[in-house]
Design a protein around this motif. Structure first.
Motif, PDB file in Angstrom:
ATOM      1  N   ILE A 126      10.448   6.239  -6.867  1.00 42.48           N
ATOM      2  CA  ILE A 126      10.669   7.637  -6.472  1.00 42.48           C
ATOM      3  C   ILE A 126      10.105   7.881  -5.079  1.00 42.48           C
ATOM      4  O   ILE A 126      10.731   8.536  -4.224  1.00 42.48           O
ATOM      5  N   ILE A 127       8.922   7.340  -4.824  1.00 46.63           N
ATOM      6  CA  ILE A 127       8.305   7.524  -3.497  1.00 46.63           C
ATOM      7  C   ILE A 127       9.175   6.868  -2.433  1.00 46.63           C
ATOM      8  O   ILE A 127       9.358   7.407  -1.331  1.00 46.63           O
ATOM      9  N   ASP A 128       9.736   5.675  -2.730  1.00 45.07           N
ATOM     10  CA  ASP A 128      10.621   5.012  -1.759  1.00 45.07           C
ATOM     11  C   ASP A 128      11.838   5.885  -1.452  1.00 45.07           C
ATOM     12  O   ASP A 128      12.273   5.987  -0.298  1.00 45.07           O
ATOM     13  N   GLU A 129      12.392   6.500  -2.507  1.00 43.03           N
ATOM     14  CA  GLU A 129      13.538   7.382  -2.272  1.00 43.03           C
ATOM     15  C   GLU A 129      13.147   8.565  -1.403  1.00 43.03           C
ATOM     16  O   GLU A 129      13.883   8.967  -0.492  1.00 43.03           O
ATOM     17  N   ILE A 130      11.987   9.147  -1.667  1.00 42.27           N
ATOM     18  CA  ILE A 130      11.527  10.287  -0.865  1.00 42.27           C
ATOM     19  C   ILE A 130      11.304   9.864   0.577  1.00 42.27           C
ATOM     20  O   ILE A 130      11.668  10.566   1.528  1.00 42.27           O
ATOM     21  N   LEU A 131      10.710   8.677   0.776  1.00 46.27           N
ATOM     22  CA  LEU A 131      10.487   8.180   2.137  1.00 46.27           C
ATOM     23  C   LEU A 131      11.812   7.952   2.865  1.00 46.27           C
ATOM     24  O   LEU A 131      11.947   8.267   4.048  1.00 46.27           O
ATOM     25  N   THR A 132      12.761   7.376   2.132  1.00 45.47           N
ATOM     26  CA  THR A 132      14.072   7.145   2.756  1.00 45.47           C
ATOM     27  C   THR A 132      14.715   8.461   3.173  1.00 45.47           C
ATOM     28  O   THR A 132      15.244   8.604   4.284  1.00 45.47           O
ATOM     29  N   LEU A 133      14.698   9.453   2.264  1.00 46.42           N
ATOM     30  CA  LEU A 133      15.264  10.760   2.593  1.00 46.42           C
ATOM     31  C   LEU A 133      14.532  11.389   3.770  1.00 46.42           C
ATOM     32  O   LEU A 133      15.148  12.004   4.654  1.00 46.42           O
TER      33      LEU A 133
END
Length: 684
Positions: A498-505
């Motif tokens: 989830i954190i990776d997705e947030i960072l990507t966004l």
């Protein structure tokens, strides 16, 4: 016809009487001479048959023959059974008699018919002779009357001819129409008196030939005349054309010439006849009428154009005005100009009087500049305070100052202006709001990036210590402890994803996400994705299938494309309880399509346009079965945009979904590196 048949009827009656008397007389004679005649008695009975046939025809003759046969057999022939002759000689004699009697009847009938026809024809000839005599007498009388009438007609014809020639000459004079006749063999042309006068000659009957006729035509029209005559002689068709003649006094007249060819029995042209009409005055009148009609049409068009121009000026939604002279006097101003300047009477007023706020300002200087340079000036969104009123602070305008020129230079200025205050203020407000939104977005992205970074460090430690504990470094771990450590590690990995997705966004919203384009083998890429997707599907008891793989290479970022496909497969596995998940591709007109198809829960049509929005999920309740932040499809769409492609979805509730990613085989642009654009970042 009835009269012709009456003598024949009387002759037949005579024939029957003759048959009766001749047979009776023959019977008496035969009875007296019976001892001397023997079987030749039948010869005696031929006589009444012949006489009856001559006088009465076939039917009386047949009656006489039958009566004679009966009398001869009854009186002179021995019989058997009352009717059949006893001896063979009597039978032969009877047969000969019958044959001869029939021949005599037939021949006598022919002679009788011929005689009757001769009598009938004789009567007809007599009647026709009488009729011919009567007709001859009548014809002689008619011939005498015709002779008398012919003499009277000749006298009348001479009188009419004299009168007609006079009337024709008068009619030709009134119509300015002359006639002519050309003897082609003799090359002699005969003109009427009026035609002489039309050509400006005295009607003295002087000899006219074709060459002399040609010499009297206008030089520019001689070839036209010659060609028309030659074509008429060749085709036999009449001709009509206009030409000019030059009179001896030099006056030029216009004639309408008509003519036709007269041919002999074998079709050879022998004469040509026609007319020539002076249409000079008519042509001049037509020209005058035509000019008058053209002038009237132009005047109507000008009036219509003026009315149209007035309507355009009065209804135009922009200011239209014309300033003329050194004082810039309003020569023209439409209703919009009067409305904007707050004055109904602008025409005739100088600019200083009508709009005192512009005196000495930049607008007056601009007008002077256009006068001096002769070049138009275009002002865009320029502020002006036109009406000196505390309630009217001013506004923004688009306008054009167009110089109007003549041979002496610029004589006036055309002004076309449109107020765009609402548009400018709306745009300025939108730009301000955009700046605020961008600033807020950047603040949010920075916060998310910092928070995600801060969260990754303790998460990495939690995952590391959990693995150390699972490996038994700190001591033995029983089954229950191992299960609890597995849950901790799974939750930590889920939180890390989830954190990776947030960072990507966050990187995308900040415009810092980069892509590296390179040549990628599609088959190898799909095999790699398949190897990673099969365990995901197998863990949930689903079938994973790689199908319809087209062998080709494309220019793209393999890491981003692999992440896109894995996100779509993970999403499909998440929402599919049974069935299968499929991955494949196909080429289409310079593009390659990748598809992920599942047999899951599907998406309703009303939600299809929302599934790519951040934080949106199909199950929007707190009791949903599947976890996640709802960022997977949003990030996927951002990746597809970065790769220069498009993503679409087709879905049916309860039957599954198909996601299609379309990428160009060769991306646009020359660079192999791309970053998130401002538009993409703003949309993110």
């Amino acid at each position: 016809m009835k009269e012709d048949t009456e003598p024949l009827s009387r002759d037949r009656r005579k024939g029957y009487a003759a048959a009766f008397f001749t047979v009776a007389a023959t019977v008496l004679v035969a009875f007296v001479l019976r001892d001397y005649l023997s079987r030749s008695i039948f010869i005696l009975f031929v006589a009444p048959v012949a006489l009856t046939a001559w006088y009465g025809g076939r039917k009386p003759a047949l009656l006489a023959a039958l009566a004679s046969l009966i009398a001869a057999e009854l009186i002179f022939v021995d019989r058997v059974y009352g009717v059949i002759p006893r001896g063979s000689s009597d039978i032969v004699a009877t047969a000969i008699y019958i044959f001869v009697a029939l021949m005599i009847v037939h021949i006598g009938g022919l002679f009788s018919d011929a005689r009757d026809n001769l009598v009938r024809y004789s009567h007809q000839l007599e009647e026709q002779t009488l009729e011919l005599q009567a007709q001859t007498a009548e014809l002689e009388q008619q011939a005498e009357e015709a002779q008398t009438l012919n003499e009277e007609l000749e006298q009348l014809n001479e009188s009419i001819h004299t009168s007609t020639e006079a009337q024709l000459a008068e009619a030709q004079s009134l119509a300015s129409l002359g006639s002519w006749e050309w003897d082609i063999d003799r090359n002699s042309i005969k003109w009427s008196a009026e035609l002489y006068r039309i050509y400006g000659l005295e009607p003295d009957g002087s000899e006219i030939d074709f060459d002399r006729y040609q010499s009297m035509l206008h030089p520019d029209d001689r070839e036209i005349s010659r060609q028309a005559v030659e074509e008429s002689l060749a085709s036999g068709e009449p001709f009509t054309f206009h030409h000019r003649v030059v009179r001896p006094d030099g006056e030029v007249r216009t004639l309408l010439a008509r003519g036709k060819v007269v041919v002999d029995r074998i079709g050879k042209p022998i004469r040509m006849i026609g007319t020539g009409q002076d249409v000079t005055d008519a042509r001049r009148a037509e020209a005058v009428l035509r000019n008058a009609a053209e002038f009237a049409a132009k005047q109507r068009a000008a009036e219509a154009a003026a009315q149209h121009f007035d309507r355009v000026l009065s209804q135009a939604p922009v200011v239209i005005a014309v300033l003329r002279g050194p004082d810039h006097v309003f020569e023209l101003a439409n209703a919009k100009a009067a409305e904007m300047l707050g004055s109904r009477e602008l025409v005739g007023k100088p600019l200083r009087e009508a709009v005192p706020t512009v005196v000495g300002g930049q607008y007056e200087q601009l007008i002077e500049m256009v006068y001096e340079s002769g070049e138009p000036f275009v002002g865009r969104e320029m502020f002006a305070s036109i009406i000196p009123d505390e309630h009217h602070a001013g506004g923004y305008f688009n306008f054009v100052l167009q110089p109007l020129t003549n041979d002496e230079g610029v004589y006036a200025i055309l002004i076309v202006a449109n107020e765009v205050t609402d548009l400018v203020t709306s745009r300025m407000q939108a730009e301000h709001n955009q700046h605020l939104a961008q600033a807020a977005s950047r603040t949010k992205s920075d916060f998310l990036a910092r928070m995600s970074h801060e969260l990754r460090t303790p998460l990495a430690a939690i995952i590391g210590y959990g693995e150390l504990l699972s490996d038994g470094i700190t001591g033995p771990v029983n089954e229950e402890q191992s299960r609890q450590l597995g849950r901790i590690r799974s939750s930590a990995n889920h939180l890390l994803a989830i954190i990776d997705e947030i960072l990507t966004l966050a990187r995308m919203e900040a415009g810092k996400e980069r892509v590296q384009f390179q040549e990628v083998d599609v088959h190898e890429l799909l095999e790699s994705v398949s190897s990673m997707a099969e365990p995901l599907a197998a863990a949930k008891g689903l079938e994973f299938r790689l199908e319809a793989v087209s062998p080709l290479t494309i220019q793209t970022d393999p890491m981003k494309l692999r992440q896109v496909l894995l996100n779509l497969i993970s999403n499909a596995v998440k929402y599919t309880d049974s069935g299968k998940v499929s991955l494949g591709n196909g080429s289409n007109d310079g593009h390659v399509d990748f598809f992920v198809r599942d047999t899951g829960v599907g998406v309703s049509e009303e939600h299809l346009d929302k599934i790519f929005e951040p934080f949106w999920q199909v199950e929007q309740t707190t009791t949903r079965r599947s976890g996640g932040t709802g960022l997977g499809l949003a990030v996927t769409r951002q990746f597809v945009d970065l790769l220069g492609g498009q993503i679409s979805v087709e879905s049916e509730l309860g039957k599954g979904s198909t996601f299609t990613v379309r990428l160009p085989v060769q991306p646009a642009g020359d660079s192999g590196v791309a970053e998130t654009s401002d538009a993409q970042a703003s949309r993110a």
